[in-house]
Design an enzyme around this catalytic site. Structure first.
Site, PDB file in Angstrom:
ATOM      1  N   THR A  51       0.812  -1.205   0.000  1.00 29.93           N
ATOM      2  CA  THR A  51       0.000   0.000   0.000  1.00 29.93           C
ATOM      3  C   THR A  51       0.851   1.262   0.000  1.00 29.93           C
ATOM      4  O   THR A  51       2.010   1.259   0.391  1.00 29.93           O
ATOM      5  CB  THR A  51      -0.957   0.005   1.199  1.00 29.93           C
ATOM      6  OG1 THR A  51      -1.925   1.047   1.028  1.00 29.93           O
ATOM      7  CG2 THR A  51      -0.205   0.224   2.501  1.00 29.93           C
ATOM      8  N   GLN A  72      -1.107   4.090   6.959  1.00 26.74           N
ATOM      9  CA  GLN A  72      -0.746   3.221   5.845  1.00 26.74           C
ATOM     10  C   GLN A  72       0.566   2.489   6.104  1.00 26.74           C
ATOM     11  O   GLN A  72       0.746   1.351   5.678  1.00 26.74           O
ATOM     12  CB  GLN A  72      -0.672   4.034   4.556  1.00 26.74           C
ATOM     13  CG  GLN A  72      -2.013   4.593   4.120  1.00 26.74           C
ATOM     14  CD  GLN A  72      -3.101   3.526   4.034  1.00 26.74           C
ATOM     15  OE1 GLN A  72      -3.018   2.619   3.224  1.00 26.74           O
ATOM     16  NE2 GLN A  72      -4.115   3.631   4.873  1.00 26.74           N
ATOM     17  N   HIS A 124       0.497  -1.119   7.597  1.00 25.02           N
ATOM     18  CA  HIS A 124       0.207  -2.325   6.826  1.00 25.02           C
ATOM     19  C   HIS A 124       1.411  -3.250   6.697  1.00 25.02           C
ATOM     20  O   HIS A 124       1.277  -4.466   6.786  1.00 25.02           O
ATOM     21  CB  HIS A 124      -0.264  -1.951   5.415  1.00 25.02           C
ATOM     22  CG  HIS A 124      -1.696  -1.548   5.330  1.00 25.02           C
ATOM     23  ND1 HIS A 124      -2.720  -2.456   5.301  1.00 25.02           N
ATOM     24  CD2 HIS A 124      -2.281  -0.327   5.238  1.00 25.02           C
ATOM     25  CE1 HIS A 124      -3.882  -1.824   5.204  1.00 25.02           C
ATOM     26  NE2 HIS A 124      -3.635  -0.529   5.156  1.00 25.02           N
ATOM     27  N   GLU A 135      -1.590   5.272  -5.011  1.00 24.31           N
ATOM     28  CA  GLU A 135      -2.771   4.442  -4.754  1.00 24.31           C
ATOM     29  C   GLU A 135      -3.826   5.277  -4.032  1.00 24.31           C
ATOM     30  O   GLU A 135      -4.987   5.348  -4.439  1.00 24.31           O
ATOM     31  CB  GLU A 135      -2.367   3.235  -3.906  1.00 24.31           C
ATOM     32  CG  GLU A 135      -3.535   2.357  -3.486  1.00 24.31           C
ATOM     33  CD  GLU A 135      -3.140   1.319  -2.444  1.00 24.31           C
ATOM     34  OE1 GLU A 135      -3.882   0.335  -2.304  1.00 24.31           O
ATOM     35  OE2 GLU A 135      -2.106   1.501  -1.763  1.00 24.31           O
ATOM     36  N   HIS A 136      -3.431   5.885  -2.919  1.00 23.47           N
ATOM     37  CA  HIS A 136      -4.307   6.786  -2.164  1.00 23.47           C
ATOM     38  C   HIS A 136      -3.677   8.173  -2.152  1.00 23.47           C
ATOM     39  O   HIS A 136      -2.503   8.310  -1.807  1.00 23.47           O
ATOM     40  CB  HIS A 136      -4.454   6.347  -0.702  1.00 23.47           C
ATOM     41  CG  HIS A 136      -4.825   4.912  -0.510  1.00 23.47           C
ATOM     42  ND1 HIS A 136      -3.886   3.932  -0.211  1.00 23.47           N
ATOM     43  CD2 HIS A 136      -6.026   4.295  -0.555  1.00 23.47           C
ATOM     44  CE1 HIS A 136      -4.506   2.769  -0.080  1.00 23.47           C
ATOM     45  NE2 HIS A 136      -5.802   2.951  -0.283  1.00 23.47           N
ATOM     46  N   ASP A 194     -10.824   2.709   3.274  1.00 25.45           N
ATOM     47  CA  ASP A 194     -10.458   1.319   3.507  1.00 25.45           C
ATOM     48  C   ASP A 194     -11.648   0.476   3.938  1.00 25.45           C
ATOM     49  O   ASP A 194     -11.689  -0.729   3.664  1.00 25.45           O
ATOM     50  CB  ASP A 194      -9.373   1.233   4.587  1.00 25.45           C
ATOM     51  CG  ASP A 194      -7.991   1.587   4.065  1.00 25.45           C
ATOM     52  OD1 ASP A 194      -7.805   1.580   2.840  1.00 25.45           O
ATOM     53  OD2 ASP A 194      -7.108   1.862   4.885  1.00 25.45           O
ATOM     54  N   HIS A 230     -10.323  -9.939 -47.979  1.00 25.88           N
ATOM     55  CA  HIS A 230     -11.269  -9.218 -47.122  1.00 25.88           C
ATOM     56  C   HIS A 230     -12.358  -8.563 -47.976  1.00 25.88           C
ATOM     57  O   HIS A 230     -13.550  -8.620 -47.651  1.00 25.88           O
ATOM     58  CB  HIS A 230     -10.537  -8.142 -46.307  1.00 25.88           C
ATOM     59  CG  HIS A 230      -9.825  -8.658 -45.097  1.00 25.88           C
ATOM     60  ND1 HIS A 230      -8.851  -9.613 -45.155  1.00 25.88           N
ATOM     61  CD2 HIS A 230      -9.967  -8.331 -43.779  1.00 25.88           C
ATOM     62  CE1 HIS A 230      -8.401  -9.869 -43.924  1.00 25.88           C
ATOM     63  NE2 HIS A 230      -9.069  -9.096 -43.070  1.00 25.88           N
TER      64      HIS A 230
END
Length: 445
Positions: free
Chosen positions: A252, A274, A277, A343-344, A377, A436
């Site tokens: 994270t 964070q 984690h 990410e955040h 979260d 084609h």
């Protein structure tokens, strides 16, 4: 405790986009480096099936599950023994996630291109998905919610969850994933759960797993989603093509863009949240105010000493992936956070909403003092499975759309085809693909 990077003045002006991205705090062990580690693990699962997965469980998690698939009665027992307050919190989280993700449902779109010629875009759910839920230093029943809710709303017919076995479990749960994860699965009606973590879980989903007598223990899936450590992210990259993936959601990260109006104590608390984690978690503050930077450093010293996982937090905050970045102003700060592609991303500035509206690269943006990442979260209703490692510049977070495939259905009448036939032949000949064109003209011979 936390490093500083001074990008004021020429230090930022002289950097192009790639140089700026490379200059920002990043983990030393990245997904590319982890590929060589996970490749033999995935090969072992491919060759050895369920027995290999159980061996890898024992090797990496220190416990061999009684069975790879968690029995239904164990999931039911987890629901029965769930703490009432936790049950209420999970149900509220599920409800809010459903409100947000229900709004993402897609409808069939029919476009009339010309009279007699239509193209319809249908949205068809992936047939089978494997949902990964981490369970290393912490367990994440919230990630069950974030994976399962959008998949169910998309209409996925077959859902399987994998989460690491916990050697600390006792009784009926011994050797299986954490009971709170099993309970979250039970509350959501998911009964296919596997006691397997890490790269081997991704490989099991990709290749399927046969038992020793040739019976199918786990069917292969079409898509794997969910967050994890750097090895999970590496396995997803390695096996892309065998399976589809959502994004490389690894360790994270949080970035905070703040000016002198920000509260240093709140900034510090959010950076710590964070870092809690994982030792590889990234916490980055970007600010144009040196006084705020100093206040945040002081607040970190105070708060880290008081937090439960202080050793883990201190390791993450002092690592190369974390830091305080000084810039000349918010304009420069926006450039930095866009290059970082967090990410955040929290915006703690004056006119935070206006600043947030200018951000192009972020997994999720949290605006102002009362929208911390922790809210996202668990209970904002947004999804917390988000791209990491700079992938937010090209990928978004998990959503209902992740589990849907757009299929174009082309329906033309004879007259509508005749009207465009000459141009199709012209284009086919320009590409030296005359057959084609012949496939069109043959219909009018």
């Amino acid at each position: 405790m936390i490093n500083r990077l001074d990008l004021r003045g020429a230090a930022l002006r002289d950097l192009d986009a790639l140089a700026l991205r490379n200059a920002l705090p990043r983990a030393e062990l990245d997904v590319e480096a982890a590929l060589d580690i996970v490749r033999p693990i995935c090969e072992q699962v491919h060759a050895g099936g369920a027995a290999a997965v159980l061996d890898l469980d024992e090797r990496f998690d220190g416990v061999r599950p009684p069975s790879l698939r968690v029995p239904a009665d164990v999931i039911a027992a987890a629901v029965d023994q769930l703490d009432p307050q936790l049950r209420a919190a999970l149900q509220e989280s599920i409800g809010r996630a459903r409100v947000v993700h229900d709004a993402q449902a897609r409808t069939e779109i029919v476009t009339q291109v010309v009279p007699g010629g239509t193209v319809t875009e249908r949205h068809v759910p992936v047939e089978r998905v494997g949902l990964y839920v981490p369970g290393g230093q912490a367990v994440y029943p919230s990630s069950v919610v974030m994976n399962v809710v959008p998949a169910q709303i998309a209409g996925v017919g077959s859902l399987a969850v994998a989460s690491p076995p916990q050697r600390s479990n006792v009784g009926v749960f011994a050797g299986y994933p954490d009971p709170t994860i099993l309970a979250a699965c039970g509350l959501l009606g998911v009964d296919e759960v596997y006691a397997v973590g890490g790269a081997q879980a991704v490989a099991m989903f990709a290749y399927g797993a046969l038992g020793e007598t040739g019976e199918t223990v786990c069917e292969p899936v079409n898509l794997v989603t969910g967050p994890g450590n750097v090895y999970v992210a590496a396995a997803k990259r390695l096996l892309l093509g065998v399976i589809g993936i959502d994004a490389e959601a690894g360790p994270t990260e949080i970035a905070i863009l703040a000016d002198d109006s920000a509260d240093a104590q709140l900034v510090a608390a959010d950076l710590i949240s964070q870092a809690e984690h994982d030792e590889l978690a990234a916490s980055v503050l970007v600010t144009d105010n040196e006084s705020l930077a100093a206040q945040v450093e002081e607040a970190l010293e105070e708060r880290v000493a008081l937090t439960k996982h202080h050793d883990r937090v201190r390791t993450a905050l002092s690592g190369p992936q974390s830091g305080i970045v000084l810039v000349d102003g918010i304009e420069e700060g926006i450039r930095v956070v866009d290059a970082y592609a967090a990410e955040h991303l929290e915006i703690q500035t004056r006119d935070a909403s206006a600043v947030a509206a200018r951000i192009r690269n972020a997994g999720a943006i949290f605006v102002g003092d009362y929208a911390p990442v922790s809210l996202g979260d668990y209970a904002a209703g947004s999804n917390h499975v988000l791209p990491t490692g700079g992938c937010a510049c090209h990928s978004g977070g998990l959503s209902v759309q992740t589990f849907l495939r757009g299929i174009h259905v082309v329906d033309y009448t004879r007259d509508a085809l005749a009207d465009i036939a000459g141009m199709v032949v012209t284009l086919a000949n320009a590409e030296d693909l005359p057959a084609h064109g012949d496939a069109v003209t043959a219909r009018f011979e």
